[in-house]
Scaffold this active site. Structure first.
Site, PDB file in Angstrom:
ATOM      1  N   ARG A  43      19.109  37.804  -3.020  1.00 30.74           N
ATOM      2  CA  ARG A  43      19.978  36.889  -2.273  1.00 30.74           C
ATOM      3  C   ARG A  43      21.365  37.521  -2.206  1.00 30.74           C
ATOM      4  O   ARG A  43      22.043  37.657  -3.221  1.00 30.74           O
ATOM      5  CB  ARG A  43      20.019  35.531  -2.980  1.00 30.74           C
ATOM      6  CG  ARG A  43      20.831  34.451  -2.285  1.00 30.74           C
ATOM      7  CD  ARG A  43      20.616  33.145  -3.060  1.00 30.74           C
ATOM      8  NE  ARG A  43      21.324  32.022  -2.470  1.00 30.74           N
ATOM      9  CZ  ARG A  43      22.528  31.630  -2.852  1.00 30.74           C
ATOM     10  NH1 ARG A  43      23.172  32.263  -3.814  1.00 30.74           N
ATOM     11  NH2 ARG A  43      23.094  30.590  -2.272  1.00 30.74           N
ATOM     12  N   SER A 112      12.937  26.301   1.881  1.00 28.35           N
ATOM     13  CA  SER A 112      13.660  25.310   1.078  1.00 28.35           C
ATOM     14  C   SER A 112      13.466  23.927   1.675  1.00 28.35           C
ATOM     15  O   SER A 112      13.592  23.747   2.894  1.00 28.35           O
ATOM     16  CB  SER A 112      15.158  25.639   1.035  1.00 28.35           C
ATOM     17  OG  SER A 112      15.390  26.867   0.383  1.00 28.35           O
ATOM     18  N   LYS A 141      25.408  26.784  -5.018  1.00 28.13           N
ATOM     19  CA  LYS A 141      25.235  26.273  -3.663  1.00 28.13           C
ATOM     20  C   LYS A 141      26.067  25.017  -3.481  1.00 28.13           C
ATOM     21  O   LYS A 141      26.185  24.195  -4.400  1.00 28.13           O
ATOM     22  CB  LYS A 141      23.751  25.954  -3.433  1.00 28.13           C
ATOM     23  CG  LYS A 141      23.363  25.915  -1.967  1.00 28.13           C
ATOM     24  CD  LYS A 141      21.856  25.964  -1.832  1.00 28.13           C
ATOM     25  CE  LYS A 141      21.449  26.081  -0.375  1.00 28.13           C
ATOM     26  NZ  LYS A 141      19.994  26.188  -0.214  1.00 28.13           N
TER      27      LYS A 141
END
Length: 538
Positions: A43, A112, A141
């Protein structure tokens, strides 16, 4: 090429921004793989394309050494350039049907999902797995404006996956202390589906020892999966078969309680108690009376330093004025594998107390939860018993054994329900204790003192395990030792001492009873426990 079968057990999502000072990303990655990471998602939110490809390429080289597949977050071009196992996309990334067209039928696509509607679409669109979250608040996040799912919300989504073949991992705020709660608490209520794994970022990446961090997480995940397959039997206190293996009797239980009384007297463990100010003095006195040593430390720095030295920790939030200390004390108890007893006083009485309990339980995993009917009812989300301040109102539960068994499974903790009769469960066995005096209802903090004694005997159980090196396969807890027996010991010792105190001719009412109770806790012998214990296995 045929689609690869992934092991989602411990799913590492990389995040170089979380690395501790001086820690190299590739070094940390390899150590985490050595510790048991089974899948890696690269990521990179801020890297340009060239840098992303280079990070992904080197990541795949290292992961290939350990036969661990790699996925790419969002970037299909990076996946194609490096040749990874697949991609993971979010709700605002490339639509899944288009992504499938671009990367082909054999690559893995994860999606997700934040709610049941998104899960239904993921099923319709053919996702290979879903990432459910955020379970809890997370620093990786921005989830402002969205409610975290928690284990219950995760379970509702898992219900939809029954029969689909789609795998599921949870993500968001997951760390070692709250992992057992998530794994057990998210088992879907209708279909009994469970998570296939958990996605972790900071608990591994931010660690100075990512191998140890990964090993600790894998230990909990693997033991949970073994328990799901029925491999739950373990050796209990003093080498005898534990509650989950059957074969219990009153004689067996009382014998083990007597053994813990002797251990407590020999070991004199230090018990840190973050408890309410109303009962602090009496709680310290009953700790001393049974042979342990009390300390009432609440400062976050202080409890952090104390944690390695204590035998157990009690967190009783009756006056809820040291929340930060409670967070640190509970977390460090988990880290140091010390029994953690949680007494959620009046948890159902106010929204503040409910929110505080949720916040604390997101930071750490209790070993034992003790409460009256209103408190256990609130934890179990039952409407049978109402809360009236710190007291329970109403006739009680129709089936208290079922309540404690279900809550123990959900919370991955021993549950103790106190009242005229006490019920204790580890999620399998339910014990009923019928000892006690009516005077306990007439003195302040009797329930809090019971929690204190449970913590004392939990420390004794752990101490015995460590000293004797008993083989013990613990399928859900962070603490080794027979905590069902420890909880029973705390309740039996307290209630039997109350009976003996109430029978004394010098006890004329609650005031004299209060002093006599401490005397009889001090004088109580294993022989008296054998004679008076009224324990049933339900």
């Amino acid at each position: 090429m045929p689609r690869i079968q992934l092991d989602y057990s411990l799913y590492l999502v990389t995040g170089r921004e979380f690395l501790p000072p001086g820690k190299d990303y590739y070094e940390s990655l390899e150590e985490s793989l050595q510790g048991g990471v089974t899948l890696v998602q690269v990521r990179e939110k801020d890297a340009d394309t060239g840098e992303f490809i280079e990070v992904a390429r080197r990541t795949k080289q290292i992961c290939d050494k350990y036969n661990v597949p790699v996925l790419i977050n969002d970037r299909i071009d990076v996946h194609l350039a490096v040749g990874t196992a697949g991609i993971h996309i979010g709700q605002t990334d490339c639509p899944l049907p288009l992504a499938r067209t671009l990367i082909g039928p054999d690559a893995i696509i994860g999606l997700s999902v934040r709610n049941t509607d998104e899960c239904k679409r993921a099923i319709e669109q053919g996702a290979d797995y879903i990432g459910i979250g955020s379970v809890w608040p997370t620093g990786s996040k921005d989830i402002k404006g969205r409610k975290c799912l928690g284990p219950d919300g995760t379970g509702e989504i898992l219900d939809l996956l029954d029969g689909t073949g789609i795998q599921a991992v949870a993500i968001g705020g997951i760390h070692l202390p709250n992992l057992p709660q998530l794994l057990h608490g998210s088992i879907s209520p209708k279909t009994s589906n469970a998570l296939d794994g958990v996605a972790v970022i900071s608990d591994i990446v931010a660690s100075h020892q990512p191998r140890k961090a990964s090993e600790a997480l894998r230990e909990i995940i693997d033991s949970f999966k073994r328990a799901r397959k029925g491999l739950e039997g373990h050796k209990g206190l003093f080498g005898s078969t534990s509650s989950v293996s059957g074969g219990l009797s009153r004689e067996y239980l009382v014998e083990k309680v007597q053994g813990l009384m002797r251990v407590l007297e020999q070991e004199t463990p230090l018990i840190n108690q973050l408890t309410n100010k109303v009962v602090m003095n009496d709680s310290a006195n009953v700790t001393l009376a049974v042979g342990a040593s009390p300390i009432m430390s609440t400062n976050p720095r202080d409890v952090y330093d104390l944690s390695p030295a204590i035998g157990a920790c009690l967190i009783n939030f009756g006056t809820v004025d040291d929340k930060e200390g409670m967070k640190v004390a509970g977390r460090q108890a988990n880290v140091n594998r010390k029994p953690l007893v949680f007494d959620p006083v009046a948890v159902g009485a106010t929204s503040y107390r409910r929110e505080t309990a949720e916040e604390l339980l997101a930071h750490w995993q209790p070993t034992i939860i003790k409460g009256n009917a209103a408190e256990i009812g609130a934890m179990a989300e039952s409407t049978e018993v109402a809360s009236r301040g710190v007291d329970a109102a109403g006739a009680g539960f129709k089936d208290p054994g079922a309540i404690v068994r279900a809550l123990a499974k959900k919370r991955a903790a021993i549950i103790v329900l106190t009242g005229p009769e006490d019920y204790i469960s580890d999620g399998h066995t339910v014990l009923k204790v019928s000892n006690g005096s009516h005077f306990l209802e007439k003195i302040t903090g009797s329930g809090c003192q019971a929690g204190t004694l449970i913590a004392c005997f939990a420390a004794a159980s752990r101490s015995y395990y460590l000293n004797e090196n008993e083989p013990f396969e613990d399928d859900s807890q962070l603490v080794q030792g027979d905590m069902l027996i420890a909880a029973l010991a705390g309740i039996l010792i307290y209630t039997i001492a109350s009976e003996v105190a109430a029978d004394r001719p010098d006890v004329k009412g609650p005031g004299t009873f209060r002093s006599a109770l401490i005397d009889e806790l001090y004088n109580l012998t294993p022989e008296v426990v054998q004679q008076r214990a009224r324990v049933e296995i339900l």
